[in-house]
Design a protein around this motif. Structure first.
Motif, PDB file in Angstrom:
ATOM      1  N   LYS A 121       0.458  -1.331   0.428  1.00  0.00           N
ATOM      2  CA  LYS A 121       0.017  -0.245   0.059  1.00  0.00           C
ATOM      3  C   LYS A 121       0.756   1.168   0.124  1.00  0.00           C
ATOM      4  O   LYS A 121       0.529   2.349  -0.201  1.00  0.00           O
ATOM      5  N   TRP A 133       2.334   1.730  -3.749  1.00  0.00           N
ATOM      6  CA  TRP A 133       0.570   2.034  -4.091  1.00  0.00           C
ATOM      7  C   TRP A 133       0.471   3.978  -4.047  1.00  0.00           C
ATOM      8  O   TRP A 133      -0.113   4.468  -5.359  1.00  0.00           O
ATOM      9  N   MET A 135       7.251  -3.283  -5.083  1.00  0.00           N
ATOM     10  CA  MET A 135       6.028  -3.706  -5.632  1.00  0.00           C
ATOM     11  C   MET A 135       6.400  -1.503  -6.737  1.00  0.00           C
ATOM     12  O   MET A 135       5.019  -1.859  -7.729  1.00  0.00           O
ATOM     13  N   MET A 162       5.184  -0.830 -10.624  1.00  0.00           N
ATOM     14  CA  MET A 162       4.398  -0.327 -11.218  1.00  0.00           C
ATOM     15  C   MET A 162       4.500   0.515 -12.002  1.00  0.00           C
ATOM     16  O   MET A 162       3.262   1.012 -13.094  1.00  0.00           O
ATOM     17  N   ASP A 210      -8.282   0.332  -8.522  1.00  0.00           N
ATOM     18  CA  ASP A 210      -7.255  -0.063  -7.765  1.00  0.00           C
ATOM     19  C   ASP A 210      -6.993  -0.728  -7.039  1.00  0.00           C
ATOM     20  O   ASP A 210      -6.029  -1.631  -6.709  1.00  0.00           O
ATOM     21  N   ARG A 245      -3.496  -3.601  -7.909  1.00  0.00           N
ATOM     22  CA  ARG A 245      -2.913  -3.844  -7.251  1.00  0.00           C
ATOM     23  C   ARG A 245      -2.739  -5.320  -6.106  1.00  0.00           C
ATOM     24  O   ARG A 245      -1.471  -5.880  -6.123  1.00  0.00           O
TER      25      ARG A 245
END
Length: 355
Positions: free
Chosen positions: A154, A157, A245, A249, A264, A268
């Motif tokens: 998270k 993200w 991550m 991305m 989203d 994710r």
């Protein structure tokens, strides 16, 4: 001139001997590549295990203190004859190379000897102390993986947000802080000031000898050690997951998934996070090795009766058989966990097959 019948045959059919050759060569190449990969990893693990065996014997011989003299200080009928008999019993009067050979042959046959301090076989002592270590380390490992992976994903993200900066800063503090410092802060706040949790042992002396009271008391005693160990482990998972991550991305498949109108949270969890988990596989397996190791500092501070606390007690003697056996188990668990991670990498990450 080729006939029409021959031309119409599908590639790889039974009538075309050469049709299946590419697939066979591919399978053969993959098998050869896997064999070489396993040979390299297993041979490296064997070399590491041999180094562990040599190190476990010699590293503790430089510790100050004489185990026999320390043992005799608690005896009322100590005498030079008794000291010589005890040294002969544990082979400490033999030359160093004879002691090393006895240790090596015994360890390779699964016999770690007898504890000088407890007067019981080392393997029996390990069996009595391993359950508290696995319980504490296992719970901390599960919590660390869940918290570290979810917060790391998270944070990546929401890169650059307040949530991201706050989580990264907290993780960096725990990642760099000494374990004993975190444990002492937890004891001062939650035990001394708030008086919420006990700080010693695994079960209170006044707890009734029944299943549920014992279980609840163990859980009460586990809270502070588990929080301390989880805080020290999860930070590495969070930082690694966040970096992985961020790499994922920027790939095209994330843009494609978003263009399809997926939420989203779905992009994710189902796309980016699944691929980002690959680099964290080694960390998880290393943590499994650390579970067996027993979180030495955490158990020592909270006097948690596991393998780590046993190791701390053995240093004070020094109890050579216990120290050697625990060192071999600790280090071997880490080496074998890394080997398992390397083998698993071959099957889950195609990039490993190209190395």
């Amino acid at each position: 001139m080729t006939s029409d019948t021959t031309t119409a045959l599908p590639a790889g059919s039974g009538d075309d001997p050469a049709g299946g050759a590419p697939d066979a060569r591919a399978r053969s190449g993959a098998g050869t590549g896997l064999a070489k990969y396993l040979l390299n990893r297993v041979s490296g693990a064997i070399v590491s295990l041999l180094a562990v065996l040599f190190t476990a014997f010699f590293i503790f011989r430089i510790l100050p203190g004489d185990p026999i003299q320390n043992l005799m200080t608690d005896m009322q009928s100590a005498s030079p004859e008794l000291e010589r008999a005890l040294r002969a019993e544990w082979g400490l009067d033999d030359p160093l190379h004879i002691q090393f050979w006895s240790y090596l042959t015994g360890t390779l046959s699964g016999d770690f000897g007898t504890s000088i301090q407890y007067q019981v076989p080392v393997l029996q002592l390990f069996a009595d102390r391993v359950l508290p270590t696995v319980l504490l380390g296992g719970v901390a490992l599960i919590l660390s993986v869940l918290i570290g992976f979810s917060l790391g994903a998270k944070s990546a993200w929401l890169n650059g947000s307040k949530f991201d900066r706050r989580n990264v800063n907290i993780a960096l503090i725990f990642f760099s802080a000494p374990t004993f410092w975190v444990a002492m802060i937890a004891i001062i706040i939650f035990s001394r000031e708030l008086r919420l949790f006990p700080t010693g042992r695994m079960v209170s002396a006044h707890t009734p000898d029944r299943f549920w009271p014992q279980l609840l008391d163990i859980a009460h005693h586990m809270v502070l050690p588990t929080i301390t160990l989880t805080a020290m482990i999860y930070a590495g998972y969070l930082l690694t997951m966040r970096a992985s991550m961020l790499d994922e991305m920027g790939n095209d498949y994330i843009t494609t998934a978003r263009a399809k109108g997926l939420r989203d949270v779905v992009v994710r969890r189902r796309h980016a996070m699944r691929n980002a988990l690959l680099p964290t596989t080694t960390l998880v397996f290393m943590a499994i090795g650390n579970v067996i190791n027993g979180a030495l500092v955490t158990e020592m501070i909270y006097t948690w009766p596991g393998l780590g606390y046993t190791f701390f007690q053995a240093i004070a003697v020094p109890d050579y058989p216990v120290l050697q056996g625990l060192f071999v188990i600790f280090a071997s668990a880490t080496v074998l966990a890394n080997l398992a991670a390397d083998i698993l990498y071959w099957f889950i990450d195609p990039r490993a097959r190209k190395t």
